[in-house]
Write an enzyme that holds these catalytic residues in place. Structure first.
Site, PDB file in Angstrom:
ATOM      1  CB  CYS A   1      -0.849   0.186   1.226  1.00  0.00           C
ATOM      2  SG  CYS A   1      -1.910  -1.550   1.545  1.00  0.00           S
TER       3      CYS A   1
ATOM      4  NE  ARG B   1       4.095   1.999  -1.501  1.00  0.00           N
ATOM      5  CZ  ARG B   1       5.388   1.135  -1.354  1.00  0.00           C
ATOM      6  NH1 ARG B   1       6.199   1.422  -2.121  1.00  0.00           N
ATOM      7  NH2 ARG B   1       5.512   0.452  -0.288  1.00  0.00           N
TER       8      ARG B   1
ATOM      9  CD1 TRP C   1      -1.779  -5.776  -2.990  1.00  0.00           C
ATOM     10  CD2 TRP C   1      -2.774  -4.787  -4.711  1.00  0.00           C
ATOM     11  NE1 TRP C   1      -1.835  -6.627  -4.027  1.00  0.00           N
ATOM     12  CE2 TRP C   1      -2.442  -5.943  -4.977  1.00  0.00           C
ATOM     13  CE3 TRP C   1      -3.177  -3.877  -5.815  1.00  0.00           C
ATOM     14  CZ2 TRP C   1      -2.907  -6.440  -6.268  1.00  0.00           C
ATOM     15  CZ3 TRP C   1      -3.606  -4.341  -7.177  1.00  0.00           C
ATOM     16  CH2 TRP C   1      -3.445  -5.604  -7.321  1.00  0.00           C
TER      17      TRP C   1
ATOM     18  CG  ASN D   1       2.833  -0.705   3.043  1.00  0.00           C
ATOM     19  OD1 ASN D   1       2.235  -1.586   2.370  1.00  0.00           O
ATOM     20  ND2 ASN D   1       4.188  -0.562   2.601  1.00  0.00           N
ATOM     21  N   GLY D   2       1.730  -3.004   5.085  1.00  0.00           N
ATOM     22  CA  GLY D   2       2.491  -4.307   5.584  1.00  0.00           C
ATOM     23  C   GLY D   2       1.351  -5.347   6.000  1.00  0.00           C
TER      24      GLY D   2
ATOM     25  CD  GLU E   1       6.314 -17.525 -18.006  1.00  0.00           C
ATOM     26  OE1 GLU E   1       5.149 -17.860 -18.568  1.00  0.00           O
ATOM     27  OE2 GLU E   1       6.512 -16.003 -17.541  1.00  0.00           O
TER      28      GLU E   1
ATOM     29  CE  LYS F   1       7.029 -13.964 -18.733  1.00  0.00           C
ATOM     30  NZ  LYS F   1       5.543 -13.687 -18.759  1.00  0.00           N
TER      31      LYS F   1
ATOM     32  CD  GLU G   1       4.320 -11.915 -22.019  1.00  0.00           C
ATOM     33  OE1 GLU G   1       3.231 -11.481 -21.997  1.00  0.00           O
ATOM     34  OE2 GLU G   1       4.562 -12.444 -21.111  1.00  0.00           O
TER      35      GLU G   1
ATOM     36  CG  HIS H   1       9.476 -37.119 -31.471  1.00  0.00           C
ATOM     37  ND1 HIS H   1       9.588 -38.539 -31.715  1.00  0.00           N
ATOM     38  CD2 HIS H   1       9.835 -37.224 -30.092  1.00  0.00           C
ATOM     39  CE1 HIS H   1       9.904 -39.326 -30.801  1.00  0.00           C
ATOM     40  NE2 HIS H   1       9.956 -38.385 -29.757  1.00  0.00           N
TER      41      HIS H   1
ATOM     42  CE  LYS I   1      -0.205  -7.539 -15.121  1.00  0.00           C
ATOM     43  NZ  LYS I   1       1.128  -8.468 -15.313  1.00  0.00           N
TER      44      LYS I   1
HETATM   45  C1  AGP Z   1       1.968 -13.345 -18.921  1.00  0.00           C
HETATM   46  O1  AGP Z   1       3.218 -12.523 -19.196  1.00  0.00           O
HETATM   47  C2  AGP Z   1       0.936 -12.484 -19.667  1.00  0.00           C
HETATM   48  N1  AGP Z   1       0.709 -11.175 -19.320  1.00  0.00           N
HETATM   49  C3  AGP Z   1      -0.580 -13.425 -19.884  1.00  0.00           C
HETATM   50  O2  AGP Z   1      -0.135 -14.740 -20.449  1.00  0.00           O
HETATM   51  C4  AGP Z   1      -1.177 -13.832 -18.142  1.00  0.00           C
HETATM   52  O3  AGP Z   1      -0.370 -14.534 -17.604  1.00  0.00           O
HETATM   53  C5  AGP Z   1      -2.598 -14.461 -18.707  1.00  0.00           C
HETATM   54  O4  AGP Z   1      -3.435 -13.753 -19.442  1.00  0.00           O
HETATM   55  C6  AGP Z   1      -3.255 -14.951 -17.380  1.00  0.00           C
HETATM   56  O5  AGP Z   1      -3.493 -13.767 -16.567  1.00  0.00           O
HETATM   57  P1  AGP Z   1      -4.055 -13.877 -14.980  1.00  0.00           P
HETATM   58  O6  AGP Z   1      -2.913 -14.382 -14.203  1.00  0.00           O
HETATM   59  O7  AGP Z   1      -4.296 -12.438 -14.593  1.00  0.00           O
HETATM   60  O8  AGP Z   1      -5.209 -14.716 -15.260  1.00  0.00           O
END
Ligand code: AGP
Length: 610
Positions: free
Chosen positions: A2, A27, A75, A99-100, A483, A487, A490, A506, A605
């Protein structure tokens, strides 16, 4: 995480607090509030949702004059986002913001209720307010009360408190959470970080754990935890406000990568009993019998969260011998999943708002499963609809590319699997303590990797111009290959595939040539020799090889083009460590390509649509 802010001086305090809270919204932003000392009264204004809701309250005729005040942007960690749970919290003549995380707040709350205190919120913070009120009633100054109460608090805090009995004064203290104070010609300021102070002063003092600050219009006194006066030299801040929001990092993604040791500590904090070797997950809301009677376990998620779920599969199978089905949200919801009454369905989501994951959880619930959410956003739709919750306590993840949330999710899974193992008696107390010891070493291991960032940056710079990458992993690190590839995709827009190393022959091996760097995850585990064989296969086809190995393993030094070593830990503890290295690799490649790592093209996001 927070944000707290405060001011005492000659200026009108409300505009200072609101401007400061705007600077602290990164925050946390699920609710906000301020408290003002005004003509012998405490005026408190709070509102749920964005700071703009609070501003609307204050700007629509409910403005408050005053020269001393504190503010907070939240938060949520304890208690859903609501006006009632918003800070500041009041007890008698005093009011505070915090905060904490106070780990022992329930014990303290029960003690205070037995003393006759009535609680108005679900927060851990309100406990501090009543403890301070009780201490002040026993006589003594506010700063003495803060010092006394600090001994009762287990966990982390940064607090600012003021009382009608001591007008024109704000007392602050911290333990485990940042708190910075400053003074200019008009008065004294406090905040969670320098961002809001830069508009008023660039000379600031960072309090240390246990310190108590007494802020008055023209002076600040600092006491140590023994109540002795101390002096801390002021630091001059050269950042601009935007850089300060990022903690001095160039962007939120790098800041959030470096926050991961703290995320691990915060997500573990207060959630285990070392003596019994057990996890302590009160929000799970599942009885031992419900866990024991569940016929099947499921994990469903999307994107990076799905990769965390795949890691969970290996943990359930290899730590506690429990089969589990892992699915992508968008696939699960349109199949005819064989969910049975009483199954345990684990939905993993940073935002708690991902449409595909929400729909899958609703479908599972409709078919009689108990839904457990592993989620970062308190009060999100998934958190509210689930039967049980494990919060990842990462604070807001601003960068679109998920980094610290993944780490928090894996830590939550470690705790959940430990819990299942101890409930089922598959893990002994001694084994439980062993795992807890090693979970608690993870922050240090991540710090160790972060300190070698320049080595990864150097590798990244040599391959940033490439157009294709292949990531290979085996076992629990197959999801990490996925993963790492995600990364890179994206944030750098380079085509990258994550593959099970044994599967590469394969088909994908046809792609291998000197223009396709191959990242191979080769920890010292029972699959090591197999991974090395895969590495030799790609090497034989002239692909540049970037090997991630366990410290002390030099067998690949002459085989791979680049070798990066992570601490030599138990194989089931390698996913987070490899992931941090791959986050840094993707980050530096994207930076080398001049791209916006926080806001990549085409991405959102939170994907709240199908
Ligand atoms: C991950 O870097 C992406 N931004 C995306 O794959 C994300 O993980 C996915 O949309 C799921 O989002 P969530 O964890 O908020 O459900």
């Amino acid at each position: 995480m927070c944000g707290i802010i405060g001011y005492v001086g000659r200026e009108s305090v409300v505009p200072i607090l609101l401007a400061g809270l705007q600077r602290l919204e990164y925050r946390g932003y699920d609710s906000a509030g301020i408290a003002i000392q005004h003509h012998g009264c405490l005026e408190i204004r709070r509102s749920e949702g964005k700071l703009s809701n609070l501003e609307a309250v204050l700007n629509n005729g409910d403005f408050v004059e005053g020269r001393t005040g504190i503010g907070h942007t939240r938060w949520a960690t304890h208690g859903r986002p609501s006006e009632q749970n918003a800070h500041p919290h009041r007890s008698g003549d005093l009011v505070l913001v915090h905060n904490g995380i106070i780990e022992n707040f329930l014990v303290l709350r029960h003690r205070l209720e037995s003393e006759g205190y009535r609680f108005e919120s679900e927060t851990d913070t309100e406990v501090i307010a009543h403890l301070l009120s009780s201490a002040v009633k026993r006589g003594g100054r506010l700063d003495e009360a803060v010092r006394q109460v600090a001994h009762d608090l287990h966990g982390s805090y940064a607090i600012a408190v003021m009382s009608l009995t001591e007008p024109g004064r704000i007392v602050v203290s911290r333990s485990g959470c940042p708190l910075v104070i400053g003074l200019n010609g008009t008065g004294a300021f406090l905040a969670s970080d320098v961002t809001p102070l830069l508009a008023h002063t660039r000379e600031v003092v960072y309090l240390e754990d246990g310190d108590i600050g007494i802020l008055e219009e023209s002076e600040i006194h600092i006491l140590d935890s023994d109540g002795q006066s101390k002096t801390i030299p002021a630091e001059t801040i050269h950042w601009d406000a935007e850089a300060a929001e990022k903690g001095g990092y160039p962007n939120f993604m790098m800041k959030e990568i470096h926050e991961q040791p703290q995320v691990i500590m915060d997500t573990l904090r207060g959630r285990f009993d070392y003596e019994t070797g057990e996890a302590d997950l009160p929000d799970l809301s599942m009885t031992k019998e419900e866990l024991l009677s569940a016929k099947r376990f499921w994990i469903v998620a999307c994107g990076t969260s799905w990769h965390a779920g795949l890691v969970g599969k290996y943990l359930f199978e290899e730590m506690v011998r429990r089969p589990i089905q892992v699915d992508i949200g968008s696939e699960f919801r349109y199949r005819e999943p064989m969910i049975q009454q009483g199954d345990v369905f684990i939905a993993i989501s940073q935002s708690g708002e991902t449409a595909d994951t929400l729909a899958a959880a609703r479908e599972a619930k409709r078919r009689g499963a108990r839904v457990l959410a592993i989620v970062n956003a308190v009060g999100s739709t998934l958190a509210r609809e689930a039967d049980g919750v494990i919060y990842t306590r990462c604070g807001p993840e601003i960068s679109v590319a998920s980094t610290k949330a993944f780490t928090g999710q894996v830590i939550a899974l470690y705790l959940l699997v430990l819990h299942v193992g101890r409930v089922n008696d598959v893990l002994s107390a001694e084994e439980g303590r062993w795992w807890l010891d090693h979970f608690l070493m993870l922050p240090g291991h991540v710090e160790h990797i972060l300190k070698q960032e320049s080595a990864i940056e150097s590798i990244a710079n040599q391959y940033a111009h490439m157009n294709n990458f292949l990531y290979l992993g085996r076992g629990i690190n197959y999801p990490i290959a996925l993963e790492g590839a995600l990364k890179l995709k994206e944030i750098s827009y380079i085509h990258a595939e994550g593959y099970a190393a044994g599967e590469m022959k394969h088909g994908p091996i046809a792609l291998i040539d000197k223009e396709m760097p191959v990242v191979v995850l080769s920890p010292k585990d029972r699959l090591y020799e197999k991974s090395v064989s895969n590495l030799m296969e790609v090497r034989a086809r002239s692909a540049p090889v970037i090997a991630f190995v366990s410290e002390g393993d030099h067998a690949l030094d002459k085989v791979a083009d680049h070798v990066f070593a992570i601490p030599d830990v138990h194989p089931l503890l390698t996913p987070i460590l490899f992931t941090v290295g791959l986050q840094l690799l993707a980050y530096h490649i994207a930076i080398q390509r001049g791209l916006d790592v926080d806001r990549p093209r085409n991405l959102a996001k939170s994907v709240t649509v199908e």
